[in-house]
Design a protein around this motif. Structure first.
Motif, short mmCIF file in Angstrom:
data_model
loop_
_atom_site.label_atom_id
_atom_site.label_comp_id
_atom_site.label_asym_id
_atom_site.label_seq_id
_atom_site.Cartn_x
_atom_site.Cartn_y
_atom_site.Cartn_z
N ASN A 17 -7.42 -2.60 0.46
CA ASN A 17 -7.09 -2.26 1.84
C ASN A 17 -5.64 -1.77 1.97
N GLN A 18 -4.73 -2.41 1.23
CA GLN A 18 -3.33 -1.99 1.27
C GLN A 18 -3.17 -0.60 0.66
N ILE A 19 -3.87 -0.33 -0.43
CA ILE A 19 -3.78 0.99 -1.07
C ILE A 19 -4.34 2.06 -0.14
N HIS A 20 -5.43 1.75 0.56
CA HIS A 20 -6.00 2.72 1.50
C HIS A 20 -5.08 2.96 2.68
N ALA A 21 -4.25 2.00 3.04
CA ALA A 21 -3.32 2.17 4.16
C ALA A 21 -2.08 2.94 3.75
N LEU A 22 -1.84 3.09 2.47
CA LEU A 22 -0.65 3.77 1.99
C LEU A 22 -0.49 5.18 2.54
N PRO A 23 -1.52 6.04 2.48
CA PRO A 23 -1.33 7.40 3.02
C PRO A 23 -1.06 7.42 4.52
N VAL A 24 -1.46 6.41 5.22
CA VAL A 24 -1.26 6.39 6.67
C VAL A 24 0.18 6.04 7.01
N THR A 25 0.79 5.12 6.26
CA THR A 25 2.11 4.61 6.60
C THR A 25 3.24 5.20 5.77
N ALA A 26 2.93 5.99 4.75
CA ALA A 26 3.95 6.53 3.85
C ALA A 26 4.68 7.70 4.50
N LEU A 72 4.89 11.67 0.42
CA LEU A 72 3.95 10.78 -0.26
C LEU A 72 2.57 10.85 0.38
N ARG A 73 2.54 10.96 1.69
CA ARG A 73 1.26 11.03 2.40
C ARG A 73 0.46 12.25 1.94
N GLU A 74 1.13 13.38 1.78
CA GLU A 74 0.45 14.59 1.30
C GLU A 74 -0.07 14.40 -0.12
N ARG A 75 0.69 13.68 -0.92
CA ARG A 75 0.30 13.48 -2.32
C ARG A 75 -0.93 12.58 -2.45
N PHE A 76 -1.07 11.60 -1.57
CA PHE A 76 -2.15 10.61 -1.70
C PHE A 76 -3.36 10.92 -0.83
N THR A 77 -3.25 11.82 0.11
CA THR A 77 -4.36 12.12 1.00
C THR A 77 -5.47 12.84 0.24
N GLY A 78 -6.71 12.42 0.44
CA GLY A 78 -7.86 13.07 -0.17
C GLY A 78 -8.23 12.57 -1.55
N LEU A 79 -7.54 11.57 -2.07
CA LEU A 79 -7.87 11.04 -3.39
C LEU A 79 -9.04 10.06 -3.29
N ASP A 80 -9.87 10.01 -4.33
CA ASP A 80 -10.95 9.02 -4.35
C ASP A 80 -10.37 7.65 -4.68
N ARG A 81 -11.21 6.64 -4.67
CA ARG A 81 -10.77 5.26 -4.82
C ARG A 81 -10.06 5.01 -6.16
N SER A 82 -10.61 5.50 -7.26
CA SER A 82 -9.99 5.23 -8.56
C SER A 82 -8.67 5.98 -8.70
N ALA A 83 -8.61 7.22 -8.21
CA ALA A 83 -7.35 7.97 -8.28
C ALA A 83 -6.31 7.35 -7.36
N LEU A 84 -6.73 6.85 -6.23
CA LEU A 84 -5.81 6.22 -5.30
C LEU A 84 -5.26 4.92 -5.87
N ALA A 85 -5.99 4.28 -6.76
CA ALA A 85 -5.51 3.05 -7.38
C ALA A 85 -4.54 3.33 -8.51
N THR A 86 -4.72 4.42 -9.24
CA THR A 86 -3.85 4.69 -10.40
C THR A 86 -2.64 5.54 -10.05
N THR A 87 -2.73 6.42 -9.09
CA THR A 87 -1.63 7.32 -8.76
C THR A 87 -0.38 6.57 -8.29
N PRO A 88 -0.47 5.60 -7.38
CA PRO A 88 0.76 4.89 -6.98
C PRO A 88 1.43 4.17 -8.15
N ALA A 89 0.68 3.69 -9.10
CA ALA A 89 1.27 3.00 -10.25
C ALA A 89 2.09 3.97 -11.09
N ARG A 90 1.65 5.22 -11.16
CA ARG A 90 2.39 6.21 -11.95
C ARG A 90 3.62 6.73 -11.22
N THR A 91 3.76 6.49 -9.93
CA THR A 91 4.90 7.00 -9.18
C THR A 91 6.09 6.06 -9.21
#
Length: 75
Positions: free
Chosen positions: A39-48, A52-71
């Protein structure tokens, strides 16, 4: 029981049933923690911020979980 003539014995809280109960409690806690994290990861594009919001918008669940870790800095 109050009269002192009770013959029942209390449960021992050990054995197979108690072990299964402890495992279910641990699993329930792990599922709850996972749900909160997702839930926190899904809220990231809304509050970033916008970049960052542009970078994370439209990613699927697995990409959304790994992309923030790489940033993170240093990775």
């Amino acid at each position: 029981m109050l009269s002192g003539r009770a013959t029942g014995t209390p449960k021992s809280h050990d054995g197979l049933v108690e072990a299964v109960r402890v495992l279910r409690i641990a699993r329930r806690g792990a599922v709850k923690a996972r749900t909160q994290t997702v839930n926190q990861i899904h809220a990231l594009p809304v509050t970033a911020p916008a970049p960052l919001r542009e970078r994370f918008t439209g990613l699927d669940r697995s990409a959304l979980a790994t992309t923030p870790a790489r940033t993170r800095p240093g990775y």
